[in-house]
Design a protein around this motif. Structure first.
Motif, short mmCIF file in Angstrom:
data_model
loop_
_atom_site.label_atom_id
_atom_site.label_comp_id
_atom_site.label_asym_id
_atom_site.label_seq_id
_atom_site.Cartn_x
_atom_site.Cartn_y
_atom_site.Cartn_z
N MET A 4 -37.33 6.05 -61.62
CA MET A 4 -37.24 6.23 -60.45
C MET A 4 -36.56 6.93 -59.74
O MET A 4 -35.78 5.86 -59.63
CB MET A 4 -39.06 6.25 -60.38
CG MET A 4 -39.64 6.61 -59.00
SD MET A 4 -39.82 8.14 -60.19
CE MET A 4 -41.84 7.80 -60.79
N LYS A 5 -36.40 7.76 -59.17
CA LYS A 5 -35.27 8.35 -58.17
C LYS A 5 -35.82 8.38 -56.50
O LYS A 5 -36.63 9.30 -56.95
CB LYS A 5 -34.06 8.93 -58.34
CG LYS A 5 -33.50 8.43 -59.69
CD LYS A 5 -32.24 9.72 -60.08
CE LYS A 5 -31.88 8.76 -61.62
NZ LYS A 5 -30.88 9.90 -62.12
N GLU A 6 -35.07 8.25 -56.03
CA GLU A 6 -35.39 8.62 -54.20
C GLU A 6 -34.90 9.79 -53.52
O GLU A 6 -33.74 8.63 -53.60
CB GLU A 6 -36.67 7.54 -53.70
CG GLU A 6 -37.51 8.06 -52.48
CD GLU A 6 -37.99 6.96 -52.48
OE1 GLU A 6 -39.23 6.70 -53.00
OE2 GLU A 6 -37.51 5.36 -51.97
N PHE A 7 -35.34 10.34 -52.41
CA PHE A 7 -34.27 10.75 -51.53
C PHE A 7 -34.79 10.52 -50.36
O PHE A 7 -36.33 11.23 -50.25
CB PHE A 7 -33.98 12.52 -52.10
CG PHE A 7 -33.20 12.95 -50.74
CD1 PHE A 7 -31.97 12.46 -50.20
CD2 PHE A 7 -33.78 13.54 -50.32
CE1 PHE A 7 -31.12 12.90 -48.75
CE2 PHE A 7 -33.30 14.20 -48.98
CZ PHE A 7 -31.48 14.12 -48.43
N HIS A 8 -34.90 10.42 -49.18
CA HIS A 8 -35.40 10.20 -47.87
C HIS A 8 -34.69 11.37 -46.47
O HIS A 8 -32.95 11.20 -46.88
CB HIS A 8 -35.12 9.15 -47.59
CG HIS A 8 -36.14 7.80 -47.90
ND1 HIS A 8 -37.58 7.92 -47.03
CD2 HIS A 8 -36.29 7.61 -49.42
CE1 HIS A 8 -38.15 7.31 -47.97
NE2 HIS A 8 -37.47 6.75 -48.83
N CYS A 9 -34.84 12.04 -46.77
CA CYS A 9 -34.30 13.06 -45.43
C CYS A 9 -33.62 12.83 -44.86
O CYS A 9 -32.79 12.94 -43.79
CB CYS A 9 -34.42 14.70 -45.59
SG CYS A 9 -33.97 16.02 -44.72
N GLY A 10 -33.96 12.02 -43.88
CA GLY A 10 -33.81 10.83 -42.59
C GLY A 10 -32.48 10.59 -42.59
O GLY A 10 -31.71 10.33 -41.32
N THR A 11 -32.13 10.09 -43.90
CA THR A 11 -31.18 9.10 -44.69
C THR A 11 -29.78 10.67 -43.87
O THR A 11 -28.47 9.92 -43.83
CB THR A 11 -30.49 8.90 -45.49
OG1 THR A 11 -30.32 10.27 -46.59
CG2 THR A 11 -31.88 7.90 -45.79
N LEU A 12 -30.59 12.17 -43.38
CA LEU A 12 -28.89 12.83 -43.89
C LEU A 12 -29.54 13.60 -42.60
O LEU A 12 -28.38 13.95 -41.51
CB LEU A 12 -29.24 14.26 -44.71
CG LEU A 12 -28.44 15.12 -45.00
CD1 LEU A 12 -27.05 14.50 -45.14
CD2 LEU A 12 -28.64 16.26 -46.15
N VAL A 13 -30.49 13.77 -42.24
CA VAL A 13 -31.39 14.65 -40.71
C VAL A 13 -31.68 13.70 -40.14
O VAL A 13 -33.55 13.30 -40.58
CB VAL A 13 -31.72 16.19 -41.20
CG1 VAL A 13 -32.06 16.44 -40.03
CG2 VAL A 13 -30.91 16.56 -42.11
N PRO A 14 -30.66 12.82 -39.26
CA PRO A 14 -32.15 11.94 -38.57
C PRO A 14 -33.23 12.23 -38.11
O PRO A 14 -33.67 13.47 -37.73
CB PRO A 14 -30.79 11.55 -37.27
CG PRO A 14 -29.75 11.99 -37.73
CD PRO A 14 -30.04 13.21 -39.14
N GLY A 15 -34.29 10.91 -38.48
CA GLY A 15 -35.80 11.79 -37.49
C GLY A 15 -36.33 11.93 -38.30
O GLY A 15 -37.77 12.19 -37.88
N CYS A 16 -35.67 13.37 -39.26
CA CYS A 16 -37.28 13.32 -40.14
C CYS A 16 -37.49 12.43 -41.62
O CYS A 16 -36.89 11.65 -41.47
CB CYS A 16 -35.96 14.54 -41.04
SG CYS A 16 -37.59 15.63 -42.78
#
Length: 61
Positions: free
Chosen positions: A1-13
């Protein structure tokens, strides 16, 4: 399983996605960038930035 957190690219998301296939995470992330962050063009540099932030996660039991 893989995961992406937008907050690592767009702070606060707080948006994130999880899937077995990296291609599906990339598709979802690009769609999110368009719909939520107003990105009309997803450039190669953004694709690389997203890809570099995808992490493997242990499946929840």
């Amino acid at each position: 399983m893989k995961e992406f957190h937008c907050g690592t690219l767009v702070p606060g998301c707080d948006w994130h996605t999880r899937h077995e296939e990296e291609a599906e995470i990339m598709r979802r992330a690009a769609e999110h960038m368009r719909e939520t962050h107003g990105e009309t063009i997803i450039r190669e540099t953004m694709i690389e930035a997203i890809r570099s932030r995808i992490e493997k996660v242990r499946d929840a039991a």
